[in-house]
Write a protein that holds these residues in place. Structure first.
Motif, PDB file in Angstrom:
ATOM      1  N   ALA A 225       0.804  -1.222   0.000  1.00 54.92           N
ATOM      2  CA  ALA A 225       0.000   0.000   0.000  1.00 54.92           C
ATOM      3  C   ALA A 225       0.841   1.278   0.000  1.00 54.92           C
ATOM      4  O   ALA A 225       0.488   2.255  -0.655  1.00 54.92           O
ATOM      5  CB  ALA A 225      -0.932   0.001   1.211  1.00 54.92           C
ATOM      6  N   TYR A 226       1.954   1.265   0.700  1.00 54.20           N
ATOM      7  CA  TYR A 226       2.740   2.509   0.801  1.00 54.20           C
ATOM      8  C   TYR A 226       3.505   2.834  -0.482  1.00 54.20           C
ATOM      9  O   TYR A 226       4.172   3.859  -0.557  1.00 54.20           O
ATOM     10  CB  TYR A 226       3.689   2.449   2.006  1.00 54.20           C
ATOM     11  N   THR A 227       3.408   1.949  -1.480  1.00 60.40           N
ATOM     12  CA  THR A 227       4.024   2.278  -2.765  1.00 60.40           C
ATOM     13  C   THR A 227       3.007   2.344  -3.896  1.00 60.40           C
ATOM     14  O   THR A 227       3.380   2.505  -5.049  1.00 60.40           O
ATOM     15  CB  THR A 227       5.108   1.233  -3.137  1.00 60.40           C
ATOM     16  N   ASP A 228       1.718   2.249  -3.558  1.00 61.39           N
ATOM     17  CA  ASP A 228       0.679   2.279  -4.589  1.00 61.39           C
ATOM     18  C   ASP A 228      -0.039   3.621  -4.564  1.00 61.39           C
ATOM     19  O   ASP A 228      -0.975   3.831  -3.811  1.00 61.39           O
ATOM     20  CB  ASP A 228      -0.305   1.131  -4.359  1.00 61.39           C
ATOM     21  N   PHE A 229       0.394   4.525  -5.439  1.00 58.84           N
ATOM     22  CA  PHE A 229      -0.136   5.896  -5.414  1.00 58.84           C
ATOM     23  C   PHE A 229      -1.640   5.953  -5.622  1.00 58.84           C
ATOM     24  O   PHE A 229      -2.274   6.901  -5.193  1.00 58.84           O
ATOM     25  CB  PHE A 229       0.585   6.777  -6.431  1.00 58.84           C
ATOM     26  N   ASN A 230      -2.212   4.954  -6.267  1.00 56.79           N
ATOM     27  CA  ASN A 230      -3.643   5.028  -6.527  1.00 56.79           C
ATOM     28  C   ASN A 230      -4.495   4.975  -5.260  1.00 56.79           C
ATOM     29  O   ASN A 230      -5.671   5.338  -5.287  1.00 56.79           O
ATOM     30  CB  ASN A 230      -4.081   3.930  -7.503  1.00 56.79           C
ATOM     31  N   LEU A 231      -3.924   4.545  -4.164  1.00 60.13           N
ATOM     32  CA  LEU A 231      -4.682   4.481  -2.907  1.00 60.13           C
ATOM     33  C   LEU A 231      -4.716   5.807  -2.164  1.00 60.13           C
ATOM     34  O   LEU A 231      -5.516   5.986  -1.251  1.00 60.13           O
ATOM     35  CB  LEU A 231      -4.056   3.431  -1.976  1.00 60.13           C
ATOM     36  N   TRP A 232      -3.851   6.716  -2.544  1.00 56.15           N
ATOM     37  CA  TRP A 232      -3.585   7.863  -1.670  1.00 56.15           C
ATOM     38  C   TRP A 232      -4.109   9.183  -2.204  1.00 56.15           C
ATOM     39  O   TRP A 232      -4.095   9.433  -3.404  1.00 56.15           O
ATOM     40  CB  TRP A 232      -2.068   7.991  -1.446  1.00 56.15           C
ATOM     41  N   LEU A 233      -4.499  10.023  -1.282  1.00 59.71           N
ATOM     42  CA  LEU A 233      -4.712  11.417  -1.622  1.00 59.71           C
ATOM     43  C   LEU A 233      -3.373  12.021  -2.051  1.00 59.71           C
ATOM     44  O   LEU A 233      -2.314  11.584  -1.599  1.00 59.71           O
ATOM     45  CB  LEU A 233      -5.264  12.174  -0.409  1.00 59.71           C
ATOM     46  N   ASP A 234      -3.443  13.008  -2.893  1.00 57.41           N
ATOM     47  CA  ASP A 234      -2.227  13.620  -3.425  1.00 57.41           C
ATOM     48  C   ASP A 234      -1.304  14.131  -2.299  1.00 57.41           C
ATOM     49  O   ASP A 234      -0.101  13.898  -2.319  1.00 57.41           O
ATOM     50  CB  ASP A 234      -2.621  14.777  -4.347  1.00 57.41           C
ATOM     51  N   GLU A 235      -1.877  14.789  -1.323  1.00 56.58           N
ATOM     52  CA  GLU A 235      -1.057  15.283  -0.209  1.00 56.58           C
ATOM     53  C   GLU A 235      -0.466  14.140   0.606  1.00 56.58           C
ATOM     54  O   GLU A 235       0.630  14.253   1.144  1.00 56.58           O
ATOM     55  CB  GLU A 235      -1.894  16.163   0.725  1.00 56.58           C
ATOM     56  N   GLY A 236      -1.228  13.074   0.729  1.00 54.34           N
ATOM     57  CA  GLY A 236      -0.726  11.909   1.458  1.00 54.34           C
ATOM     58  C   GLY A 236       0.450  11.284   0.732  1.00 54.34           C
ATOM     59  O   GLY A 236       1.454  10.904   1.340  1.00 54.34           O
ATOM     60  N   TRP A 237       0.338  11.207  -0.572  1.00 54.31           N
ATOM     61  CA  TRP A 237       1.409  10.627  -1.376  1.00 54.31           C
ATOM     62  C   TRP A 237       2.693  11.477  -1.289  1.00 54.31           C
ATOM     63  O   TRP A 237       3.801  10.947  -1.175  1.00 54.31           O
ATOM     64  CB  TRP A 237       0.934  10.467  -2.822  1.00 54.31           C
ATOM     65  N   SER A 238       2.524  12.787  -1.289  1.00 52.24           N
ATOM     66  CA  SER A 238       3.681  13.678  -1.100  1.00 52.24           C
ATOM     67  C   SER A 238       4.307  13.464   0.270  1.00 52.24           C
ATOM     68  O   SER A 238       5.524  13.440   0.412  1.00 52.24           O
ATOM     69  CB  SER A 238       3.257  15.152  -1.172  1.00 52.24           C
ATOM     70  N   TRP A 239       3.457  13.344   1.256  1.00 56.34           N
ATOM     71  CA  TRP A 239       3.931  13.146   2.631  1.00 56.34           C
ATOM     72  C   TRP A 239       4.728  11.838   2.731  1.00 56.34           C
ATOM     73  O   TRP A 239       5.841  11.825   3.260  1.00 56.34           O
ATOM     74  CB  TRP A 239       2.717  13.134   3.577  1.00 56.34           C
ATOM     75  N   ILE A 240       4.209  10.765   2.195  1.00 52.52           N
ATOM     76  CA  ILE A 240       4.910   9.480   2.213  1.00 52.52           C
ATOM     77  C   ILE A 240       6.294   9.597   1.579  1.00 52.52           C
ATOM     78  O   ILE A 240       7.287   9.093   2.099  1.00 52.52           O
ATOM     79  CB  ILE A 240       4.088   8.427   1.427  1.00 52.52           C
TER      80      ILE A 240
END
Lengths: 382, 382, 382, 382
Positions: A225-240
């Protein structure tokens, strides 16, 4: 007299939470959002001094005029103050000095309360006590942050089992479409942001009567999950990506096995325990992955009568905004809640670290979606 | 064939907006959120090449494999890309080269459209055209930002009257309490975030059939609003102080008189014109000062049938979140709207800079509450 | 009249360097330390307007009063100016406009020079011409930086061979211990920082009559130098780690082979060519690795009579500080060199990009030890 | 046995400096460059453990394997370590624990020293003791920084008179042109950066046998020095403007009168006392204003035999670079001085806070030109 007992017991509780701290633990600020224990002790005292004693107690003389600058948190109406990031730069006044300040103010407060203050003033005292309870929870989470980010992972106390909570049930609750009333009713204490009872229309929904567990979340991690951008809000993906996140706060993979820091030290993860220390981005991504969603704060409030809750602050899918009839009070007290109504999400419930008698179904807690140092959790809805 | 004409006319419109630009104007990026004109021209073309030609046009050969890296905006599903802040660092490909790229893609697209694509593909083309219209507005506001922050205050064109709009009426509209339906209905184009018709309960409200004017806002400024913390959200107050804000974007007090930069250059403020270029913090503070509030996006949508709107993007008091039945599409197209659903507020309406046929009452525009380089305005509710 | 011809030829040379630029290339600033070509063209012109025409030419009328704010580089005595980081934010005045400005000032300057200005004024004109030559080199290195950081690696011009220089010899030069004189002597032009002839005592040393080549440096890289902290100054090691540096600027390892961006585009590295684009940290680490050291600027100046130099700006082991009898001139001209005498290292020599007639053995160039976008090289001493 | 007594007395001295600290004072880090007292106590102990006991004491068992990570300052050869900015984030190990660590190591060290270690090892012990003395001074200046930036201005101890030093004389010293030898000679202890005796040629100069006083500096301030860019190095002027500097560190103008924080609390400035807490930019600007200059480190060393010195660390006009025959030792000890030879200026002398027996005329102290939390001063030369 009820208020006297309440005052004494809540004030004592704050000190009880400190009993496992060592002298240096009181002073340090590891990160801007977490304050030193010493500061919590002083600020909660300053609250009573500033809003009660200085305004309503005849002949009261301020303990130390510098303290207003040092211990005001965010009340612009009460004057300038040190920057939040500087709370940990003040080795003085010492902890002993602050305990003396507490004693001084408590003595004056108890005298004051014996003289039958008006209901308006009693309401302010009650606000101060609820305020103190909020800081009790912050004190614990701030201490956890400090010790949990120390490379030695020192335990706060070896017999704290805060995280070992289990779900009681595995059922779901069905709620029927309809118009419901939202907001606090009755005579009990509540914050201003809960007031203004109003109607909302809610469609049918089914809500879990249990929270996501560590085991559930390990599955999510192991599914990539932590490498699948499709699961995340854009800001969440930036944060990760900017913070290189791959698990909840306090989790460490050691020799292939997940561990987490708890207030009792570093431990193997209890898979059956309820997940904690995830932020809104993580909560939302988990829900997406499950093909479900987070409840709105209204759905949560409606379902709460029938629900097992109180173990985690549960992220909702509602932004923290004013209720339709929200009225901000004048002066400093009006700064308590209203001015934070932007870029925050509502959390409902209460957590293992919430003080007794400091929870109710209408309570609206709120944090920025990136925060996860509180005991936060996930409940899902279909 | 309608789609052919539509394609040609919208693509031409983008170029028409550029006719007053000088060569250097195309290349520069003054601030991370505003892209160079050259980039807008290329990115909108890349959209058609990537989502239509490369997927559905047989034997299509990519114009230049580097362009995917240069002109992808934020679609993780389509691969890596330059950082948004670097869009202005690429003097090459030159503007001429990008115009050649547009011609190449347009020719291929027109051929492609003549061959009766399926409805699914036509829907994607329609998305691409709406996407292009969004970028037309961004192109104008980004150019305005660039020229308006040049100490010479050069005019984009001396006969642009974008800001000279007046309110037509001074009346208010009453809406009755009840259950209303929200969301897009019918066959026309809309974005995914408008779908999922659902019911909301709305209490009685009264909404202005006019927007706040420059004169109104000057009163607010002169009443000391920018120094009165009690009017502001906490984040707004921080923003004011860290950025030393004392007026809307583009306003300058010169010899005691308010001026503003417009696309026609620096001018005295037209007091009767409708206010623009304020952010959510300012909109909210103004409403607080007036003893009123901003509408929710639902109130706005319900009132919109009877309302004079379309001159400003109007800040609502609703956070940009998913509608109850929101379904994110798979793949890159699913990244269009859904992933931005955190820390944004909804704006409703359309502005003087919005392309023709690119507005409807269910349209949900969204920006972070601190943004104000769009043509934003304030409508009040009681 | 010599000065007239000199003026014309140097001013033309600046324009000649621009002939391969496309319109967008003039406008962009990719990084704070590299200015847009357009700005160089305007600033060098502003220098003559400000220091000659406005002060000494009767009845001269300023071309545009805004230009002082836009094109002053760092002269506090001449007034406020835009931040260096904003030089690339000004699409206007356009390049055409700036060429017109150059023509205007050149015409006035040529008229002025025909009227027998005093020697003092001629000295200032000479300073302006040397200043222009410095900017010619900066213009080239700034353009290289812009194009070399574009993912397309566009060539400035396909027939530039700037980097193909070879060492002529492989010998070393011995210098005997003794007292030597340092500093500029004679009537020719020099900067103020070269003045104040003074004696230094120098011990015996042996200096290479050749510079480090790409092949030498590849050996250094392949020996693991960029991961061996013992070779590096502390600041250099921090720089490597924070910026993830593993080779000189413009080097790229592609399919196992080293390439570099040159003004003629991306090429395989010429191993026999002289190394370029390394900073002081790298130069020093290389010397440490070789068991040798960099020369001091005094050693360099003493050896220069017998040395093959002029292909790279050579890092010395001398900090850029005032000579014992350094006298700062009054006013703006005094800001030319003196105020930069902290945290810079001296580079001696000249590079392939240095303008003709703009080098001498006493010339003191200086940059912060972290800079490497100039054509810098390494000469070793034992 | 001399070394035993020396060891005991220097180690005790460190603890003596802590006697006025309160528990919280040990733990806090107010700014990245100033370490907590607790950290100094541990780090100096770690130095002996790491470089002596672990390498040379048979059967020695490391006190705690975590301590290497926590208390290594900057020795890459000894492994990873916490970031310098995190030294104040560790409330544990507690101060008590660190005192226990000191006792443990001291006991082992004393045993070890009784067994006639070789001269090489004794040299390392001596290095460790000099290292400890350097940290004694840092401990004082770091505590001063912490207390002096507390809004309460608490005194470290009310009877510290560190700043009340006066000049003894008002004469100047003349030094004749010639070749002089620089660098440490003889058998006494010195750091590696003082070694390599070498000749320098020095022209005639006249140096003050006294330092700049507070009164002198007040004149400089009142002449408008902090607003006159012509006096300042470019970096100094940026520093003044970005940090809004208008006086030395710890100075406060209260009701029109200059005060300063001293270790005895906030006081009126003693005008006849020697100035302290200025950085190189300020020292240099003062010299420019006086029409004089700072000495080079060579001039200082030559004049030192005849000079009254030891009250302030005196800024010289020499960059901190290697002496011609500087040899860096292998391994961690080689990191002690050499790797800091960039962007630092040399300070000569010693200060009121320097430990006894820790000064000599060849001692090369060094700091970045912007630093001023040490007891720094100004001596002028003509």
């Amino acid at each position: 007299m009820e208020i006297l007992e309440k005052y004494k017991s809540i004030r004592l509780q704050t000190i009880a939470f400190c009993k496992h701290l060592q002298p240096e633990d009181y002073a340090i600020q590891v990160v801007s959002f977490a304050s030193p224990a010493k500061w919590h002790l002083a600020h909660t005292t300053w609250f009573f001094e500033t809003f009660i004693l200085k305004n309503y107690s005849e002949n009261y003389t301020e303990y130390d005029p510098n303290f207003n600058f040092l211990f005001n948190s965010y009340y612009n109406n009460v004057g300038d103050r040190i920057l939040q990031t500087n709370r940990g730069n003040m080795s003085r006044p010492s902890t002993d000095h602050i305990f003396a300040y507490r004693e001084f103010v408590d003595e004056k407060m108890l005298d004051f309360l014996k003289n039958n203050p008006t209901q308006d003033v009693l309401d302010l005292v009650l606000l101060g006590l609820n305020h103190e309870q909020q800081h009790q929870e912050l004190l614990i989470t701030d201490v956890k942050y400090m010790l949990g980010h120390n490379p030695l992972f020192p335990a706060y106390h070896k017999d704290v089992y805060l995280l070992k909570d289990r779900n009681q049930l595995q059922e779901t609750i069905q709620i029927k479409e309809g118009i419901y009333e939202i907001g606090h009713q009755g005579d009990g204490f509540c914050y201003d942001n809960e007031l203004g009872v109003h109607k909302v229309f809610i469609a049918d929904f089914e809500i879990n009567n249990f929270l996501v567990t560590n085991e559930d979340y390990i599955e999510f991690i192991e599914a990539g999950a932590y490498t699948d951008f499709n699961l995340w809000l854009d800001e969440g993906w930036s944060w990760i990506n900017s913070q290189q996140i791959n698990s909840p706060m306090y989790w460490h993979k050691i020799d292939g096995e997940w561990h987490y820091y708890t207030l009792s030290g570093l431990q193997k993860i209890d898979k059956n325990a309820i997940l904690s220390h995830i932020n809104y981005y993580e909560a939302n991504a988990f829900a997406v992955w499950k093909g479900m969603r987070l409840p709105t704060e209204f759905e949560w409030e409606i379902a709460a009568q029938q629900m097992d809750w109180g173990k985690r602050w549960e992220w909702t899918n509602s932004a923290y905004l004013a209720y339709p009839n929200f009225v901000k009070e004048n002066g400093a007290v009006g700064e308590y809640n209203g001015k934070f109504m932007s870029n925050k999400m509502v959390l409902r419930g209460a957590s293992v670290a919430t003080s007794k008698n400091h929870s109710r179904t209408t309570y609206r807690n709120f944090f920025h979606p990136s925060e996860r140092w509180q005991f936060t959790g996930i409940r899902l809805v279909k």
